[in-house]
Design a protein around this motif. Structure first.
Motif, PDB file in Angstrom:
ATOM      1  N   PRO A   1       0.806  -1.237   0.000  1.00 23.47           N
ATOM      2  CA  PRO A   1       0.000   0.000   0.000  1.00 23.47           C
ATOM      3  C   PRO A   1       0.835   1.282   0.000  1.00 23.47           C
ATOM      4  N   TYR A   2       2.104   1.178   0.354  1.00 24.07           N
ATOM      5  CA  TYR A   2       2.921   2.371   0.561  1.00 24.07           C
ATOM      6  C   TYR A   2       4.004   2.554  -0.503  1.00 24.07           C
TER       7      TYR A   2
ATOM      8  N   LEU B   1       9.167   4.415  -0.576  1.00 21.89           N
ATOM      9  CA  LEU B   1       8.095   4.009   0.317  1.00 21.89           C
ATOM     10  C   LEU B   1       7.612   5.247   1.075  1.00 21.89           C
ATOM     11  N   ASP B   2       6.311   5.541   0.951  1.00 22.77           N
ATOM     12  CA  ASP B   2       5.740   6.724   1.600  1.00 22.77           C
ATOM     13  C   ASP B   2       4.624   6.263   2.532  1.00 22.77           C
ATOM     14  N   PHE B   3       4.907   6.323   3.835  1.00 22.00           N
ATOM     15  CA  PHE B   3       3.959   5.852   4.840  1.00 22.00           C
ATOM     16  C   PHE B   3       3.071   6.975   5.376  1.00 22.00           C
ATOM     17  N   GLY B   4       3.178   8.160   4.802  1.00 20.16           N
ATOM     18  CA  GLY B   4       2.314   9.255   5.218  1.00 20.16           C
ATOM     19  C   GLY B   4       2.992  10.216   6.170  1.00 20.16           C
ATOM     20  N   GLY B   5       2.319  11.331   6.418  1.00 22.10           N
ATOM     21  CA  GLY B   5       2.898  12.403   7.213  1.00 22.10           C
ATOM     22  C   GLY B   5       3.154  12.066   8.665  1.00 22.10           C
ATOM     23  N   GLY B   6       2.399  11.118   9.240  1.00 20.52           N
ATOM     24  CA  GLY B   6       2.592  10.784  10.639  1.00 20.52           C
ATOM     25  C   GLY B   6       3.542   9.635  10.877  1.00 20.52           C
ATOM     26  N   TYR B   7       4.293   9.241   9.826  1.00 18.77           N
ATOM     27  CA  TYR B   7       5.179   8.081   9.943  1.00 18.77           C
ATOM     28  C   TYR B   7       6.428   8.434  10.752  1.00 18.77           C
ATOM     29  N   THR B   8       7.023   7.410  11.346  1.00 19.48           N
ATOM     30  CA  THR B   8       8.265   7.566  12.098  1.00 19.48           C
ATOM     31  C   THR B   8       9.356   8.170  11.221  1.00 19.48           C
ATOM     32  N   HIS B   9      10.079   9.156  11.771  1.00 19.81           N
ATOM     33  CA  HIS B   9      11.192   9.733  11.033  1.00 19.81           C
ATOM     34  C   HIS B   9      12.257  10.196  12.012  1.00 19.81           C
TER      35      HIS B   9
ATOM     36  N   GLU C   1      11.098   6.346   2.758  1.00 23.00           N
ATOM     37  CA  GLU C   1      12.184   5.362   2.808  1.00 23.00           C
ATOM     38  C   GLU C   1      12.655   5.013   1.400  1.00 23.00           C
ATOM     39  N   LEU C   2      13.967   4.897   1.244  1.00 24.99           N
ATOM     40  CA  LEU C   2      14.558   4.464  -0.015  1.00 24.99           C
ATOM     41  C   LEU C   2      14.828   2.966   0.059  1.00 24.99           C
ATOM     42  N   PRO C   3      14.106   2.134  -0.705  1.00 30.83           N
ATOM     43  CA  PRO C   3      14.365   0.701  -0.678  1.00 30.83           C
ATOM     44  C   PRO C   3      15.622   0.362  -1.468  1.00 30.83           C
ATOM     45  N   CYS C   4      16.431  -0.514  -0.906  1.00 33.61           N
ATOM     46  CA  CYS C   4      17.710  -0.888  -1.492  1.00 33.61           C
ATOM     47  C   CYS C   4      17.857  -2.407  -1.464  1.00 33.61           C
ATOM     48  N   VAL C   5      18.768  -2.907  -2.288  1.00 35.81           N
ATOM     49  CA  VAL C   5      19.063  -4.341  -2.288  1.00 35.81           C
ATOM     50  C   VAL C   5      20.522  -4.531  -2.657  1.00 35.81           C
TER      51      VAL C   5
END
Length: 231
Positions: free
Chosen positions: A143-144, A152-160, A194-198
């Protein structure tokens, strides 16, 4: 662990923290060697995945935080590397990848400074690894996930991260191409995207990394911490 976490992150709660811990397979605890006090931790989760027509193993790293006075110590790196060897030897012929999502540049540099083949990479593009990022983000965070910008965007209230933690200065941008690249790929990192990496855990990496780490430790040895491997 939560007390350490709360020093560096906003928009957190103990309930959410414990819920996240329950979803992981293991935790690395970082202790001060003299006092045995926990000064940091990292979480992990192993995944069986498919990349195209191949079955692969993913080792996902969750939250990683170490108290600022211990930044630069390599105890956690060593413990994580040993766990990578253990996981690789369980299925020696199956491709294995480190899966990482990064709120800040320090987490991104853990991969960019230590892996031969990783994504996103400022020097070269790898479609295979880009596709694997799509796969695990849609599996774990569907969903994010924004496939257009690979964030990855979890919204304005996400942990940062708190505003005074791991800031990026003009000098850092000019001096370090990888930090500059991280910020270009994740320009909204300060609000928690969040920047997803591998990164590919290959046998050449496993053979090369101890020598690379040894050289770094010779340049800067503190010897103040030990890391307890994840169970």
């Amino acid at each position: 662990m939560y007390e350490i976490y709360s020093q560096y992150y906003e928009n957190i709660s103990l309930d959410l923290f414990c819920q996240d811990m329950a979803e992981k397979n293991g935790v690395f605890l970082v202790e001060d060697r003299s006092t045995k006090r926990v000064v940091g931790f990292s979480t992990m989760k192993t995944l069986d995945m498919r990349n195209g027509d191949k079955r692969v193993k993913g080792v996902f790293s969750g939250d990683t935080i170490i108290e600022k006075e211990y930044w630069g110590n390599k105890a956690l790196h060593v413990a994580f590397f040993l766990r990578m060897i253990r996981e690789k030897l369980r299925h020696p012929f199956r491709p294995m990848f480190w899966l990482l999502i990064s709120k800040g540049y320090k987490t991104y540099l853990l991969m960019a400074n230590n892996f031969h083949n990783y994504y996103p990479n400022p020097d070269r593009h790898c479609e295979k690894l880009e596709g694997l990022v799509d796969n695990y983000c849609e599996l774990l965070f569907q969903p994010y996930y924004c496939p257009e910008n690979k964030l990855l965007d979890f919204g304005g209230g996400y942990t940062h991260l708190k505003s005074d933690v791991a800031q990026i200065t003009d000098e850092m941008r000019a001096r370090n191409e990888k930090i500059h690249f991280f910020e270009k790929r994740n320009p909204s990192w300060e609000r928690g995207t969040e920047l997803p990496c591998v990164g590919e855990v290959s046998y050449s990496l496993i053979l090369h990394y101890p020598f690379s780490l040894w050289r770094k430790l010779r340049r800067k040895t503190r010897g103040t911490m030990t890391a307890i491997p994840a169970k």
